[in-house]
Motif scaffolding. Sequence first.
Motif, short mmCIF file in Angstrom:
data_model
loop_
_atom_site.label_atom_id
_atom_site.label_comp_id
_atom_site.label_asym_id
_atom_site.label_seq_id
_atom_site.Cartn_x
_atom_site.Cartn_y
_atom_site.Cartn_z
N GLY A 249 -58.43 42.41 59.65
CA GLY A 249 -57.42 41.37 59.46
C GLY A 249 -57.74 40.50 58.25
O GLY A 249 -56.84 40.16 57.46
N ILE A 250 -58.99 40.14 58.09
CA ILE A 250 -59.40 39.34 56.93
C ILE A 250 -59.14 40.10 55.64
O ILE A 250 -58.62 39.55 54.67
N ASP A 251 -59.45 41.39 55.64
CA ASP A 251 -59.28 42.21 54.44
C ASP A 251 -57.80 42.46 54.15
O ASP A 251 -57.34 42.35 53.00
N PHE A 252 -57.02 42.77 55.18
CA PHE A 252 -55.61 43.11 55.00
C PHE A 252 -54.83 41.95 54.38
O PHE A 252 -53.99 42.15 53.49
N PHE A 253 -55.09 40.73 54.85
CA PHE A 253 -54.34 39.57 54.37
C PHE A 253 -55.10 38.78 53.29
O PHE A 253 -54.61 37.75 52.84
N LYS A 254 -56.28 39.31 52.90
CA LYS A 254 -57.12 38.60 51.93
C LYS A 254 -57.30 37.14 52.38
O LYS A 254 -57.16 36.18 51.62
N ALA A 255 -57.63 37.02 53.65
CA ALA A 255 -57.83 35.71 54.27
C ALA A 255 -59.31 35.38 54.32
O ALA A 255 -60.17 36.22 54.05
N GLN A 256 -59.60 34.14 54.66
CA GLN A 256 -60.99 33.73 54.85
C GLN A 256 -61.35 33.55 56.32
O GLN A 256 -62.52 33.50 56.67
N LEU A 318 -59.95 23.34 57.83
CA LEU A 318 -59.60 24.60 57.16
C LEU A 318 -58.22 24.48 56.52
O LEU A 318 -58.02 24.83 55.35
N TYR A 319 -57.27 23.98 57.31
CA TYR A 319 -55.89 23.85 56.84
C TYR A 319 -55.79 22.92 55.63
O TYR A 319 -55.16 23.27 54.62
N LEU A 320 -56.41 21.77 55.71
CA LEU A 320 -56.30 20.79 54.63
C LEU A 320 -56.95 21.29 53.35
O LEU A 320 -56.55 20.89 52.25
N ASN A 321 -57.95 22.16 53.48
CA ASN A 321 -58.63 22.71 52.30
C ASN A 321 -58.00 24.00 51.80
O ASN A 321 -58.60 24.71 50.98
N ASP A 322 -56.79 24.31 52.27
CA ASP A 322 -56.06 25.50 51.83
C ASP A 322 -56.84 26.79 52.06
O ASP A 322 -56.75 27.74 51.28
N ILE A 323 -57.60 26.83 53.13
CA ILE A 323 -58.34 28.03 53.50
C ILE A 323 -57.43 28.90 54.35
O ILE A 323 -56.93 28.47 55.39
N LYS A 324 -57.20 30.11 53.89
CA LYS A 324 -56.25 30.99 54.54
C LYS A 324 -56.79 31.49 55.87
O LYS A 324 -57.80 32.20 55.94
N SER A 325 -56.08 31.13 56.94
CA SER A 325 -56.48 31.50 58.29
C SER A 325 -55.31 32.18 58.97
O SER A 325 -54.22 31.63 59.05
N ILE A 326 -55.55 33.40 59.44
CA ILE A 326 -54.47 34.16 60.07
C ILE A 326 -54.71 34.29 61.58
O ILE A 326 -55.84 34.44 62.04
N SER A 327 -53.62 34.20 62.34
CA SER A 327 -53.69 34.47 63.77
C SER A 327 -53.63 35.98 63.96
O SER A 327 -52.67 36.63 63.54
N ASN A 328 -54.68 36.52 64.57
CA ASN A 328 -54.86 37.97 64.65
C ASN A 328 -54.74 38.44 66.10
O ASN A 328 -55.70 38.33 66.87
N PRO A 329 -53.59 38.97 66.51
CA PRO A 329 -53.41 39.37 67.91
C PRO A 329 -54.20 40.62 68.29
O PRO A 329 -54.42 40.87 69.47
N PHE A 330 -54.59 41.40 67.29
CA PHE A 330 -55.31 42.64 67.60
C PHE A 330 -56.77 42.35 67.96
O PHE A 330 -57.35 43.05 68.79
N ALA A 331 -57.35 41.32 67.35
CA ALA A 331 -58.72 40.93 67.69
C ALA A 331 -58.65 39.93 68.85
O ALA A 331 -59.03 38.77 68.73
N SER A 332 -58.16 40.39 69.96
CA SER A 332 -57.95 39.52 71.12
C SER A 332 -59.15 39.58 72.06
O SER A 332 -60.03 40.44 71.92
#
Length: 441
Positions: A249-256, A318-332
């Motif tokens: 998920g981190i790699d797919f969306f280039k998230a942190q 995280l949000y205020l510092n523009d750190i990309k955070s994705i909600s990942n339903p597969f890593a449940s």
Amino acid sequence: MPFSFLKYLQSTHYFQLKTKAGYYIFPKLEALSEDIVCELKRDVSYQSELAQSYDMSWQAIQKGYIGKAETYANFEKVPVQDNYHFLRKYFHKAWVFYVLLFRLLSFKNPIKELAAYLKTRQVRRVVSGENPIKYNHWERFNSDLISKAPKVSVVIPTLNRYDYLKDVLKDLELQEYTNFEVIVVDQSQPFRAEFYDEFNLDINLIRQEEKALWLARNTAIKNSKGDFIALSEDDVRIKPDWISLHLKGIDFFKAQVSAGVFYPEGQSIPKERSFFAIASQFATGNAMLYKDVFKTVGLFDRQFEKQRMGDGEFGIRLYLNDIKSISNPFASCVDVKAGTGGLREMGSWDAFRPSNFFAPRPIPSVLYFFRRYFGNKPTKLALLRIVPISIFPYQYKKNKPLLFLAVLMTVLLLPLVFYQVYKSWHLASKKIKQGPIIETL
């Protein structure tokens, strides 16, 4: 927020705030790609075209848009009728009536308010989680990050839950991704060092005498060897692909950050959390992030020790510092909800329901968090909405008849409730005066 009436219902939501770059999370409609716009529905029954655009921007976020489109720096006011239209479309009618009542009691023009309320009564409510945006390349995506096999440090604080901890450690033994260590910070009494001998894992065991959850997590992070930190708990169950799906998920969306989804034992993932989206919350029981993120935002705030919402506070950083955070339903993961141990032994398992009549309501750390980031007025709006429905125990929070009864009981118990809230506010003021206790990595 695109619609100003949201302040009555979501006054302390992350997305009420601009990031440090000066922008909200909501994308401008004209900046969205055509394939995303096709996933949205223009609602022409709004009075203004501006409200139509704002509604589509809201839809994009609610349906799981994760992209790089330009977002709003400011929102213009839309007509009162459009605000009621929006609320009726996305919230239960009881909350729409609550907003009407609040505005009437706030000496807004009663004729204008009632007319707008009545004119929108035919608006159909949209069910949350319907027709989410699909990321069709996910299934066939081959992650370069996984192929590089970076070291992952799995962090688990534990307190008097060896029977539950055994299950999650057994789950970790079955992980298909193998380059990881497990850092267990054990605060149990009595401490059983021999317990860990039976597991075929690279365990870094840290004994901590003080019963302190956020100290435990901070200590584990500082002692970690991995490039990634995976946060877990001692009363969850995870699947064999848990680590790899976080990394993917981190790699797919280039998230942190990959914020995993919890669901109770015996149930399934809630519909509204069953698809990828920008994370609107952060839970330390199921998440993975680059270790370097802690260098940017700091470790966990120890003002939340033995209380609640420390993960929520970290999430807003995280949000205020523009750190990309994705909600990942597969890593449940399955939330077992152990009946003993953990925060339950510290008396602060529930943020809004005190342990006795004369304890503060809510837990003071909640008001510390709200007031620090949103200010006093939004915090008071949140209290007016949350406190009355918190009178009954947690297990009845979705029982609508009881929630209505709880509001009536709040009126009857008003002096006591006022005392509880005043006490919490006073204790939160002390925390605010002292300031955050956040170490840097």
